[in-house]
Motif scaffolding. Structure first.
Motif, PDB file in Angstrom:
ATOM      1  N   UNK B 125      -1.318   0.353 -11.105  1.00 33.62           N
ATOM      2  CA  UNK B 125      -2.243  -0.695 -10.691  1.00 33.62           C
ATOM      3  C   UNK B 125      -2.715  -1.545 -11.868  1.00 33.62           C
ATOM      4  N   UNK B 126      -2.204  -1.228 -13.070  1.00 37.13           N
ATOM      5  CA  UNK B 126      -2.678  -1.945 -14.246  1.00 37.13           C
ATOM      6  C   UNK B 126      -2.114  -3.350 -14.349  1.00 37.13           C
ATOM      7  N   UNK B 127      -2.653  -4.146 -15.252  1.00 38.74           N
ATOM      8  CA  UNK B 127      -2.268  -5.554 -15.354  1.00 38.74           C
ATOM      9  C   UNK B 127      -0.804  -5.760 -15.747  1.00 38.74           C
ATOM     10  N   UNK B 128      -0.235  -4.872 -16.564  1.00 40.15           N
ATOM     11  CA  UNK B 128       1.136  -5.085 -17.013  1.00 40.15           C
ATOM     12  C   UNK B 128       2.112  -4.966 -15.846  1.00 40.15           C
ATOM     13  N   UNK B 129       1.986  -3.887 -15.077  1.00 39.85           N
ATOM     14  CA  UNK B 129       2.912  -3.711 -13.958  1.00 39.85           C
ATOM     15  C   UNK B 129       2.662  -4.756 -12.873  1.00 39.85           C
ATOM     16  N   UNK B 130       1.402  -5.116 -12.704  1.00 37.29           N
ATOM     17  CA  UNK B 130       1.105  -6.161 -11.722  1.00 37.29           C
ATOM     18  C   UNK B 130       1.785  -7.465 -12.095  1.00 37.29           C
ATOM     19  N   UNK B 131       1.712  -7.804 -13.389  1.00 40.01           N
ATOM     20  CA  UNK B 131       2.336  -9.038 -13.862  1.00 40.01           C
ATOM     21  C   UNK B 131       3.843  -8.972 -13.658  1.00 40.01           C
ATOM     22  N   UNK B 132       4.433  -7.795 -13.953  1.00 36.95           N
ATOM     23  CA  UNK B 132       5.879  -7.651 -13.769  1.00 36.95           C
ATOM     24  C   UNK B 132       6.257  -7.843 -12.297  1.00 36.95           C
ATOM     25  N   UNK B 133       5.484  -7.203 -11.435  1.00 30.96           N
ATOM     26  CA  UNK B 133       5.789  -7.311 -10.002  1.00 30.96           C
ATOM     27  C   UNK B 133       5.675  -8.763  -9.538  1.00 30.96           C
ATOM     28  N   UNK B 134       4.628  -9.426 -10.045  1.00 38.35           N
ATOM     29  CA  UNK B 134       4.418 -10.803  -9.622  1.00 38.35           C
ATOM     30  C   UNK B 134       5.554 -11.693 -10.078  1.00 38.35           C
ATOM     31  N   UNK B 135       6.009 -11.498 -11.321  1.00 37.46           N
ATOM     32  CA  UNK B 135       7.012 -12.438 -11.823  1.00 37.46           C
ATOM     33  C   UNK B 135       8.408 -12.134 -11.298  1.00 37.46           C
ATOM     34  N   UNK B 137       9.003 -10.456  -8.317  1.00 35.15           N
ATOM     35  CA  UNK B 137       9.001 -10.357  -6.860  1.00 35.15           C
ATOM     36  C   UNK B 137       9.163  -8.947  -6.346  1.00 35.15           C
ATOM     37  N   UNK B 138       8.969  -7.920  -7.249  1.00 33.10           N
ATOM     38  CA  UNK B 138       9.038  -6.546  -6.761  1.00 33.10           C
ATOM     39  C   UNK B 138       7.804  -6.258  -5.929  1.00 33.10           C
ATOM     40  N   UNK B 139       7.947  -5.368  -4.968  1.00 32.72           N
ATOM     41  CA  UNK B 139       6.781  -5.051  -4.167  1.00 32.72           C
ATOM     42  C   UNK B 139       6.369  -3.593  -4.237  1.00 32.72           C
ATOM     43  N   UNK B 140       7.305  -2.674  -4.371  1.00 35.46           N
ATOM     44  CA  UNK B 140       6.925  -1.249  -4.380  1.00 35.46           C
ATOM     45  C   UNK B 140       7.455  -0.559  -5.629  1.00 35.46           C
ATOM     46  N   UNK B 141       6.967   0.683  -5.829  1.00 39.53           N
ATOM     47  CA  UNK B 141       7.376   1.543  -6.939  1.00 39.53           C
ATOM     48  C   UNK B 141       8.893   1.689  -7.007  1.00 39.53           C
ATOM     49  N   UNK B 142       9.537   1.704  -5.834  1.00 39.88           N
ATOM     50  CA  UNK B 142      10.971   1.941  -5.779  1.00 39.88           C
ATOM     51  C   UNK B 142      11.796   0.766  -6.270  1.00 39.88           C
ATOM     52  N   UNK B 143      11.178  -0.385  -6.422  1.00 40.39           N
ATOM     53  CA  UNK B 143      11.952  -1.571  -6.787  1.00 40.39           C
ATOM     54  C   UNK B 143      12.341  -1.633  -8.252  1.00 40.39           C
ATOM     55  N   UNK B 144      11.643  -0.882  -9.096  1.00 49.16           N
ATOM     56  CA  UNK B 144      11.908  -1.010 -10.537  1.00 49.16           C
ATOM     57  C   UNK B 144      11.544   0.291 -11.222  1.00 49.16           C
ATOM     58  N   UNK B 145      11.987   0.393 -12.488  1.00 49.79           N
ATOM     59  CA  UNK B 145      11.619   1.574 -13.271  1.00 49.79           C
ATOM     60  C   UNK B 145      10.617   1.152 -14.334  1.00 49.79           C
ATOM     61  N   UNK B 146       9.584   1.967 -14.499  1.00 41.44           N
ATOM     62  CA  UNK B 146       8.632   1.703 -15.576  1.00 41.44           C
ATOM     63  C   UNK B 146       8.209   3.046 -16.160  1.00 41.44           C
TER      64      UNK B 146
END
Lengths: 362, 569
Positions: B125-135, B137-146
């Motif tokens: 829920x932090x700003x870094x992952x939020x920014x990544x999702x926003x830029x 277009x990912x929506x859920x945890x399953x869409x990317x690895x972090x």
């Protein structure tokens, strides 16, 4: 005796004796040097005199007043003795300025002494350094401050522990003369420890030679130099030529001549020491007598130059001469001025008998 | 007999007759060793033992995790610490003079605070992952690895950032102290700057690196806040778990004893380093260091290499806390921030005063009576710094509880009065814990300053008419004053940051800034406690300033040179 006297001092660290039955006097108003190699116990004697070391056996007295007596368990603490000590490492207090260091020992600073301190600093060329801290000073300046600090409370006796050993050669000569001037001016009774015989000769009214915890000889500088009590004292002033021989008819025969052996019975093994400055060299084949030796003695020895080095004011020459069994022996000679003959040149060697010392071979 | 004379084997004197110094030092050492002895004693006592259970279940995990954590943090701090120290000491590139001290800044922030901040930034829920999702277009945890920050790797990264300054500090001093002559010899024998570094400078600095590394490992073993927050199963986390959740004191003591074995290895490492350092000065001549000039890409890389740890270890955490503090300071104040601050200040100041007083006594005793007994006693009393806070805390709790119960029982049977618990659960035990843990810090600092007063200075003072007490007052105390203050500040700040001991030893519902921040952060309320965290960081800046000032003056030959002819050209 008027002045500082140490009588029958014996001192051991952890059972290892470093001073053995040493007696020493520093006459009032005179400068006495305690001369000896490092580790001979001379600094221990100094610390005992200052009261930093509690004497185990023997007595320390200033004039008629007994300061410490090991057998009587009497010990006046150092701060009540009126004896100043200047340390080899100067031991200036790092948190105090130069002026505060010098006036540290003035319990109730009389205006006169403060004035003295200021003037003394000025005369030492350090008027501008009164408020400086010790770590900003050069070695020579630290030495001057340490000396003034020790003199400021007007001690009855001043002890100096290798006061010039931290300084380089040229500075040492200069500071030595300044120090001597200051000490003569204040007229304080001084006992100085040094391992440098030349320094002792220069500074001292009296010299006491110490080796392996014992005082071997005490006397005026000239006496120490020309009438050494034993081999150690004779060899103290630098490298020497040593010969062994048997006394025959009251004389000892050596490769450089035959010398009187006073007090030694015939047949005894003798040890002969000839100082390098006691050998006089004349180039063989030169016309007439050489400049420094207008009248070569008759018992001159032939020798061959091995090498010659100019030291500045004098020259050091290595010579080869015939030894007792025919093998070549090497002699060291010290010649004033420039004397640089070719290697292999032949010279005749004569001997200044005042520089020859004959001792029984123990 | 005087202060100096005894060192030269002088005979009996006033001090020797009443040898309070030896007695006092030995008593302090005994008292300081009680906690360690208590832990080992309890662990060895047979009784209700959970040891078998522990050994078969969690012990292997604790050992493996702790070793991995130590290896990771050790490697990370060595590379960053020694690398940046080499760059700022030996090379010239833009910003070098700033990095010299700025690289120490991460020391100001406790590891657990760094952990809270990065979790806040990098969690789902932090700003870094939020920014990544926003830029993207990912929506859920399953869409990317972090990468998961709450993991062993995350703990290694956080502790590396927090602890590398120890290695930096010690290796920088070592590089500064190295005689330039040996480096020049290496150059004249045909080695280039790089080979000289690896074949001469680094081996010469090795003892210092080992000391720095051992300090880092001690801090790693001590850490509770980070591993607790990240749920990394190390020994320290295990001790808390067994004690607080499984309610087994003896189990905690048994784990603590095993942890002490790790500590012994680290202490051994440090002692070896310190012994080695004495013999690594081959020449006493010092010359200006070379200052290899770096240009273009190399210079940029060097600047970047020094900038990254400062930004990641200090600027980001301090910045995040600062921003939160601006928006949420009211929440912190509302949560009784002022009381917690007063608690922290009071405890730290009291502990600092006691620790410094005891440390001064020991240092003076060691100087006057430097015999084997006193030396051994001071060594022993100084062990606390290596022992993790959790272990010490257990060791403090056990004897005080025993003392309370005994006093209660005795008074009850004799006078019929029940005293209840006098010491246990009071702030008094926290102070005891602090003093035991930080005694070495004050003792070491003060002892070092006392060694600046040479024996001949004592002698000079005595022959100039100052008696033993006057010598103490006029020479020793003034020379020591600065170091006593430094020791007090260092202890004070370490107490402000201290977490594991405080958590265990504090009275019920009692908070310091550290425990308050830890509790709030654990409840995902970092923003609401940010002002308190920032206060801890602010106090942590003090020793950084002290250290960077000392290090600048540390180069022999330039000691205190008034013209500022410092360590570097």
């Amino acid at each position: 005796m008027n002045g500082l006297s140490l009588t029958g001092i014996t001192h051991a660290y952890d059972g290892r004796a470093v001073v053995l039955d040493a007696s020493l006097g520093a006459p009032a108003g005179k400068l006495t040097c305690l001369l000896g190699p490092s580790g001979c116990g001379k600094t221990t004697l100094l610390r005992i005199a200052a009261g930093l070391e509690i004497v185990q056996h023997g007595r320390v007295a200033l004039g008629e007043r007994v300061l410490a007596d090991g057998d009587d368990r009497r010990h006046v603490p150092p701060e009540e003795r009126g004896i100043g000590l200047m340390f080899q490492d100067h031991a200036l207090f790092p948190h105090l300025t130069v002026f505060e260091n010098i006036t540290f020992g003035l319990s109730d600073p009389a205006p006169g002494r403060l004035q003295w301190a200021r003037e003394a600093l000025a005369r030492a060329g350090m008027a501008g350094f009164a408020d400086a801290y010790p770590h900003t000073l050069s070695g020579g300046q630290q030495q001057r401050v340490a000396l003034l600090r020790a003199l400021a409370p007007e001690p009855r006796v001043l002890l100096l522990d290798e006061p010039f050993s931290d300084l380089d050669v040229n500075l040492r000569l200069q500071v030595r003369e300044e120090t001597l001037g200051l000490l003569e001016e204040t007229g304080v009774t001084t006992l100085m420890v040094t391992h440098d015989p030349e320094e002792a000769m220069f500074m001292a009214d009296h010299i006491a030679v110490m080796n392996e915890g014992r005082i071997i000889q005490a006397g005026a500088p000239k006496e120490i130099y020309f009438r050494p009590a034993d081999r150690f004292v004779a060899a103290l002033f630098g490298q020497v030529n040593r010969f062994a021989g048997v006394v025959e008819g009251g004389r000892v025969h050596t490769p450089v001549g035959t010398f009187a052996a006073p007090g030694l019975a015939d047949g005894r093994q003798a040890h002969v020491i000839v100082r390098p400055e006691g050998l006089r060299l004349a180039l063989a084949g030169a016309n007439g007598p050489s400049a420094d030796d207008p009248a070569p003695e008759r018992n001159a020895t032939p020798a061959r130059i091995i090498s010659a080095h100019l030291l500045g004011r004098s020259s050091h020459v290595h010579l080869g001469a015939a030894g007792p069994d025919g093998a070549e022996i090497v002699l060291h000679a010290h010649v004033p001025g420039v004397f640089l003959p070719e290697t292999g040149a032949l010279v005749s060697v004569s001997v200044d008998e005042r520089q020859v010392f004959v001792f029984a071979d123990e | 007999m005087g202060l100096a004379g005894t060192r030269f084997g002088g005979a009996a004197g006033a001090f020797r007759r009443i040898d309070g110094w030896t007695l006092g030092t030995v008593l302090i050492a005994l008292a300081a060793s009680i906690p360690i002895v208590a832990v080992i004693g309890l662990a060895l006592t047979p009784g209700e033992s959970v040891w078998g259970h522990l050994a078969s279940t969690v012990l292997p995990l604790y050992i493996r995790t702790t070793l991995l954590l130590m290896a990771g943090v050790g490697l990370g701090t060595l590379v960053i610490g020694a690398g940046t120290a080499w760059l700022v000491t030996m090379c010239r590139f833009p910003g070098r003079h700033i990095f010299e001290w700025a690289l120490l800044l991460p020391m100001a922030i406790p590891a657990y605070v760094v952990a809270y901040v990065y979790t806040d930034l990098l969690e789902y829920a932090g700003p870094v992952q939020e920014a990544l999702r926003a830029s993207f277009g990912w929506t859920t945890r399953g869409d990317y690895w972090f990468p998961e920050i709450r993991s062993l790797g995350g703990a290694i990264a956080v502790m590396t950032l927090a602890f590398y300054p120890y290695v930096y500090l010690l290796s920088r001093v070592a590089f500064l102290e190295q005689s330039m002559c040996v480096l020049e010899v290496s150059r004249t024998l045909g080695h280039g700057p790089w080979r000289s570094a690896f074949r001469v400078a680094l081996p010469l600095a090795r003892p210092a690196l080992v000391i720095g590394l051992s300090l880092v490992l001690m801090e790693t073993l001590n850490d509770f806040g980070t591993v607790d927050y990240f749920a990394v199963a190390t020994f320290t986390a295990g001790i808390f778990d067994v004690w607080l959740n499984m309610n087994s004191v003896s189990g905690a003591a048994q784990l603590a004893s095993v942890l002490l074995l790790f500590v012994l290895v680290v202490i051994h490492l440090e002692r070896r380093g310190r012994r080695g350092r004495r013999y690594h000065h081959t020449s006493t001549r010092y010359r200006a260091l070379p200052g290899y000039p770096l240009r273009g890409g190399a210079a940029a890389l060097a600047s970047l290499a020094c900038l990254a740890p400062v930004v990641l270890g200090f600027a980001v955490p301090a910045g995040v806390l600062g921003r939160y503090a601006l928006t949420h300071y009211a929440d912190t104040l509302e949560a009784d921030f002022l009381t917690y601050t007063a608690n922290s200040l009071g405890l730290s100041a009291t502990a600092a005063v006691i620790t410094v007083a005891v440390g001064t006594f020991m240092a003076y005793g060691a100087r006057l009576r430097g015999g084997p007994v006193v030396t051994a006693a001071t060594r022993f009393a100084s062990l606390g710094y290596a022992v993790p806070g959790a272990v010490l805390a257990i060791g403090v709790v056990l004897p005080t509880a025993w003392l309370d119960n005994t006093v209660d029982a005795v008074l009850d049977s004799v006078f019929g009065i029940s005293t209840g618990l006098l010491l246990s659960g009071s702030v008094f035990v926290i102070i005891i814990g602090y003093v035991v843990r930080f005694l070495a810090l004050s003792f070491g600092t003060i002892e070092a300053s006392l060694s600046k007063v040479t024996a001949s200075m004592d002698g000079a003072a005595r022959t100039l008419g100052a008696g033993p007490m006057a010598t103490l007052r006029r020479v020793h105390l003034p020379v020591m004053r600065g170091s006593v203050l430094t020791a007090a500040i260092l202890v004070f700040v370490d107490c402000m940051k201290e977490l594991p001991m405080t958590v265990i030893l504090r009275p019920f519902d009692f908070h310091t800034l550290a425990t308050f921040v830890h509790q709030y952060a654990s409840d995902e309320l970092l923003a609401e406690s940010s002002l308190a965290a920032l206060t801890i960081v602010a106090s942590g800046i003090l020793p950084v300033i002290l250290l960077s000032r000392t290090i600048g003056r540390s180069r022999p030959g330039h000691t205190g040179a008034p013209d500022g002819a410092g360590a570097t050209p």
